[in-house]
Design a protein around this motif. Sequence first.
Motif, PDB file in Angstrom:
ATOM      1  N   ILE A 183     -74.461 -50.421  52.951  1.00  0.00           N
ATOM      2  CA  ILE A 183     -75.729 -51.175  52.993  1.00  0.00           C
ATOM      3  C   ILE A 183     -76.526 -50.717  54.210  1.00  0.00           C
ATOM      4  N   PRO A 184     -77.780 -50.300  54.009  1.00  0.00           N
ATOM      5  CA  PRO A 184     -78.570 -49.819  55.155  1.00  0.00           C
ATOM      6  C   PRO A 184     -78.707 -50.910  56.214  1.00  0.00           C
ATOM      7  N   LYS A 185     -78.359 -50.543  57.458  1.00  0.00           N
ATOM      8  CA  LYS A 185     -78.421 -51.526  58.545  1.00  0.00           C
ATOM      9  C   LYS A 185     -79.854 -52.037  58.743  1.00  0.00           C
ATOM     10  N   SER A 186     -80.847 -51.166  58.433  1.00  0.00           N
ATOM     11  CA  SER A 186     -82.237 -51.546  58.685  1.00  0.00           C
ATOM     12  C   SER A 186     -82.629 -52.786  57.879  1.00  0.00           C
ATOM     13  N   LEU A 187     -82.071 -52.905  56.651  1.00  0.00           N
ATOM     14  CA  LEU A 187     -82.387 -54.077  55.827  1.00  0.00           C
ATOM     15  C   LEU A 187     -81.964 -55.363  56.518  1.00  0.00           C
ATOM     16  N   VAL A 188     -80.708 -55.343  56.994  1.00  0.00           N
ATOM     17  CA  VAL A 188     -80.174 -56.542  57.635  1.00  0.00           C
ATOM     18  C   VAL A 188     -80.924 -56.833  58.922  1.00  0.00           C
ATOM     19  N   GLU A 189     -81.232 -55.753  59.676  1.00  0.00           N
ATOM     20  CA  GLU A 189     -81.939 -55.956  60.934  1.00  0.00           C
ATOM     21  C   GLU A 189     -83.351 -56.486  60.692  1.00  0.00           C
ATOM     22  N   ALA A 190     -84.019 -55.962  59.654  1.00  0.00           N
ATOM     23  CA  ALA A 190     -85.366 -56.438  59.348  1.00  0.00           C
ATOM     24  C   ALA A 190     -85.356 -57.931  59.053  1.00  0.00           C
ATOM     25  N   SER A 191     -84.352 -58.369  58.277  1.00  0.00           N
ATOM     26  CA  SER A 191     -84.317 -59.792  57.954  1.00  0.00           C
ATOM     27  C   SER A 191     -83.998 -60.619  59.199  1.00  0.00           C
ATOM     28  N   ALA A 192     -83.212 -60.034  60.123  1.00  0.00           N
ATOM     29  CA  ALA A 192     -82.924 -60.747  61.370  1.00  0.00           C
ATOM     30  C   ALA A 192     -84.192 -60.909  62.193  1.00  0.00           C
ATOM     31  N   ILE A 193     -85.011 -59.849  62.204  1.00  0.00           N
ATOM     32  CA  ILE A 193     -86.281 -59.926  62.936  1.00  0.00           C
ATOM     33  C   ILE A 193     -87.179 -60.996  62.322  1.00  0.00           C
ATOM     34  N   ASP A 194     -87.135 -61.088  60.981  1.00  0.00           N
ATOM     35  CA  ASP A 194     -87.933 -62.121  60.309  1.00  0.00           C
ATOM     36  C   ASP A 194     -87.373 -63.520  60.529  1.00  0.00           C
ATOM     37  N   GLY A 195     -86.293 -63.618  61.264  1.00  0.00           N
ATOM     38  CA  GLY A 195     -85.773 -64.924  61.637  1.00  0.00           C
ATOM     39  C   GLY A 195     -84.680 -65.463  60.738  1.00  0.00           C
ATOM     40  N   ALA A 196     -84.114 -64.612  59.865  1.00  0.00           N
ATOM     41  CA  ALA A 196     -83.032 -65.102  59.018  1.00  0.00           C
ATOM     42  C   ALA A 196     -81.768 -65.271  59.856  1.00  0.00           C
ATOM     43  N   ARG A 198     -77.521 -66.033  60.382  1.00  0.00           N
ATOM     44  CA  ARG A 198     -76.367 -65.292  59.921  1.00  0.00           C
ATOM     45  C   ARG A 198     -76.041 -65.606  58.451  1.00  0.00           C
ATOM     46  N   PHE A 199     -76.137 -66.902  58.080  1.00  0.00           N
ATOM     47  CA  PHE A 199     -75.741 -67.265  56.718  1.00  0.00           C
ATOM     48  C   PHE A 199     -76.755 -66.796  55.688  1.00  0.00           C
ATOM     49  N   SER A 200     -78.044 -66.969  56.001  1.00  0.00           N
ATOM     50  CA  SER A 200     -79.002 -66.531  54.991  1.00  0.00           C
ATOM     51  C   SER A 200     -79.046 -65.009  54.920  1.00  0.00           C
ATOM     52  N   ARG A 201     -78.777 -64.332  56.034  1.00  0.00           N
ATOM     53  CA  ARG A 201     -78.664 -62.866  55.958  1.00  0.00           C
ATOM     54  C   ARG A 201     -77.564 -62.493  54.978  1.00  0.00           C
ATOM     55  N   PHE A 202     -76.427 -63.189  55.065  1.00  0.00           N
ATOM     56  CA  PHE A 202     -75.322 -62.844  54.182  1.00  0.00           C
ATOM     57  C   PHE A 202     -75.651 -63.155  52.722  1.00  0.00           C
ATOM     58  N   TRP A 203     -76.115 -64.397  52.461  1.00  0.00           N
ATOM     59  CA  TRP A 203     -76.289 -64.796  51.059  1.00  0.00           C
ATOM     60  C   TRP A 203     -77.496 -64.167  50.405  1.00  0.00           C
TER      61      TRP A 203
ATOM     62  N   MET B   1     -79.084 -52.682  66.065  1.00  0.00           N
ATOM     63  CA  MET B   1     -77.874 -53.529  66.154  1.00  0.00           C
ATOM     64  C   MET B   1     -78.286 -54.952  66.492  1.00  0.00           C
ATOM     65  N   ILE B   2     -77.802 -55.891  65.691  1.00  0.00           N
ATOM     66  CA  ILE B   2     -78.121 -57.284  65.969  1.00  0.00           C
ATOM     67  C   ILE B   2     -77.206 -57.781  67.081  1.00  0.00           C
ATOM     68  N   ASP B   3     -77.827 -58.392  68.097  1.00  0.00           N
ATOM     69  CA  ASP B   3     -77.025 -58.866  69.229  1.00  0.00           C
ATOM     70  C   ASP B   3     -76.060 -59.958  68.802  1.00  0.00           C
ATOM     71  N   GLN B   4     -74.891 -59.924  69.396  1.00  0.00           N
ATOM     72  CA  GLN B   4     -73.928 -60.992  69.130  1.00  0.00           C
ATOM     73  C   GLN B   4     -73.666 -61.718  70.430  1.00  0.00           C
ATOM     74  N   SER B   5     -73.546 -63.024  70.336  1.00  0.00           N
ATOM     75  CA  SER B   5     -73.184 -63.780  71.526  1.00  0.00           C
ATOM     76  C   SER B   5     -71.706 -63.506  71.811  1.00  0.00           C
ATOM     77  N   PRO B   6     -71.290 -63.676  73.087  1.00  0.00           N
ATOM     78  CA  PRO B   6     -69.878 -63.449  73.405  1.00  0.00           C
ATOM     79  C   PRO B   6     -68.960 -64.278  72.512  1.00  0.00           C
ATOM     80  N   TRP B   7     -69.383 -65.511  72.176  1.00  0.00           N
ATOM     81  CA  TRP B   7     -68.521 -66.354  71.342  1.00  0.00           C
ATOM     82  C   TRP B   7     -68.326 -65.751  69.965  1.00  0.00           C
ATOM     83  N   GLU B   8     -69.435 -65.205  69.438  1.00  0.00           N
ATOM     84  CA  GLU B   8     -69.330 -64.555  68.131  1.00  0.00           C
ATOM     85  C   GLU B   8     -68.360 -63.388  68.182  1.00  0.00           C
ATOM     86  N   ARG B   9     -68.469 -62.633  69.278  1.00  0.00           N
ATOM     87  CA  ARG B   9     -67.597 -61.471  69.398  1.00  0.00           C
ATOM     88  C   ARG B   9     -66.134 -61.897  69.487  1.00  0.00           C
TER      89      ARG B   9
END
Lengths: 293, 282
Positions: A183-196, A198-203, B1-9
């Motif tokens: 899975i391209p990392k950029s997709l996941v990172e883009a959604s993280a930037i949009d404020g998603a 951890r759970f909504s990124r996964f689902w 890379m999405i940052d992870q908090s130490p707890w997550e790590r």
Amino acid sequence: MQQRAVFSGKLLPLLLLLPQIAVTLVFFFWPASQAIMQSVLQEDPFGLSSKLIWFDNFIEVFGNPDYLNSLWVTVLFSGSVSLLSLSIGLFLALQADRIVHGAVVYNTMLVWPYAISAAVAGVLWLFLFNPTIGIVAFALARLGYDWNHLLNSGEAMTLVIAAATWNRVPYNFLFFLAGLQSIPKSLVEASAIDGAGRFSRFWKIVFPLLMPTTFFLVVVNVVYAFFETFGVIHQITEGGPARATEILVYKVFYDGVIGLDLGGSAAQSVVLMTIVIALTVIQFRYIESKVNY
Amino acid sequence: MIDQSPWERIFTHGVLILGCLIVAFPVYVTFVASTHSIEDIIQVPMPLLPGGHLIDNYWTALTSGADSAGNAPVGVMMLNSLIMAVTIAVGKISVSILAAFAIVYFKFPFRMFFFWMIFVTLMLPVEVRIIPTYAVISDLGMLDSYAGLTLPLIASATATFLFRQFFMTVPEELFHAARIDGAGPIRFLCSIIIPMSRTNIAALFVILFIYGWNQYLWPLLITTREDMYTILIGINRMLNVGDDQADWHIIMATSILAMIPPVIVVVSMQKLFIKGMTETEK
């Protein structure tokens, strides 16, 4: 199938095909047709003549409470093993995918048990939970729980499910990790930037993209739980106590080899073949539909 | 890379370490038991640190097996398992390269018929047709033989399918170049196709070796003589002692011996193994 440029010659290709066709005919089509023949015939007690009884063997098989029990046991067992080993495999793969340093060590540690056969996995778990000498049974007794899978059918089922799941997790881990890494990392990172989160990124992102892998694994895991777990069942419970862990493939083996009921065992084999062919067709349909869109 | 908090790590590593421990625990206990005498094992609870009988137990297992199972030596069984695994791997690879080559690079009568005849076997494991296959092997007088142990397991199309897929990706220019240089089909197969398939062959060998070594139901049916047992069947015979005390120290040593070859193959050839897994099974 598209045709490409080919060599001329008619005899050579047939010669090249001969070994495969020969083993397939002798060890696949011959026995498979025997199974179908035996399932619709009844032999007299001396084996001198046989008469056509059409579907009597099948009616008998499906009318037999032991068979229906075995069918239910198989559904419960395969369902639990597939669900558990898939979820655990996916969960571990998600963690491993996040690791930056030392990933190789974790991957190796989690993948190598794939090489352990189901029959050996059965022995290891049998030893851990042996009611008299097993170390886990001992620990449970200390906690006030009296473990005996030789008598208690629920415990027997739990034990074979645990052993088969343990044996299967490395396989699912491996495939899910490969799926995640594609899975391209950029997709996941883009959604993280949009404020998603951890759970909504996964689902919403990761899980839908993993669907092809997941679907493939579901089919393969069900087939595994149906057949390759024979070793686990045979080593730990031999289908007992009181048929509580008698999955279909164990019953085919038991009725054919120990019960010597060839007609019934053949009819059961035909039912099993039908199930596997149905699973194969579903899988191919799915792969085709995936290619098209 | 999405940052992870130490707890997550910490959570991530914690989960993975726990996973590794659960995966390793049964094997560790087995190894520990294989280094103790039977008296140490049957006293409850058994020790959780290795003991001093390692060489004793393994030597006994390899050379004279368990008393309770007629003293069949595990060394012979390991040899049988090895012969079975290698024969299945080599046999299946050779048979399927030839068949896939014929299907992809030739046009001949009934080509599609043969194609489907082979591929209909794709997902029917030997377990499904176990009793009738047993009858066939017994009619052919192949019980208790290496041929009987291996041939029915070679009769499956997985490898043929893989090679077919791979051959279809070989650029057509190579075929034309070979023709212009005057190469016939056999020369083309040996000098171009097989060298190009090297990694595929190696990956497939790894997968098939493990598959063959870990076969259980089939050898259980067709081996009746102790000198033909594979190691997994040997373990089962040692366990089936009725009311007697099983020779757990020997069983555990034998279980470890049964794991060693496939585990070595997986760990030492991890890259090939993963390639083989993700490409052959899909």
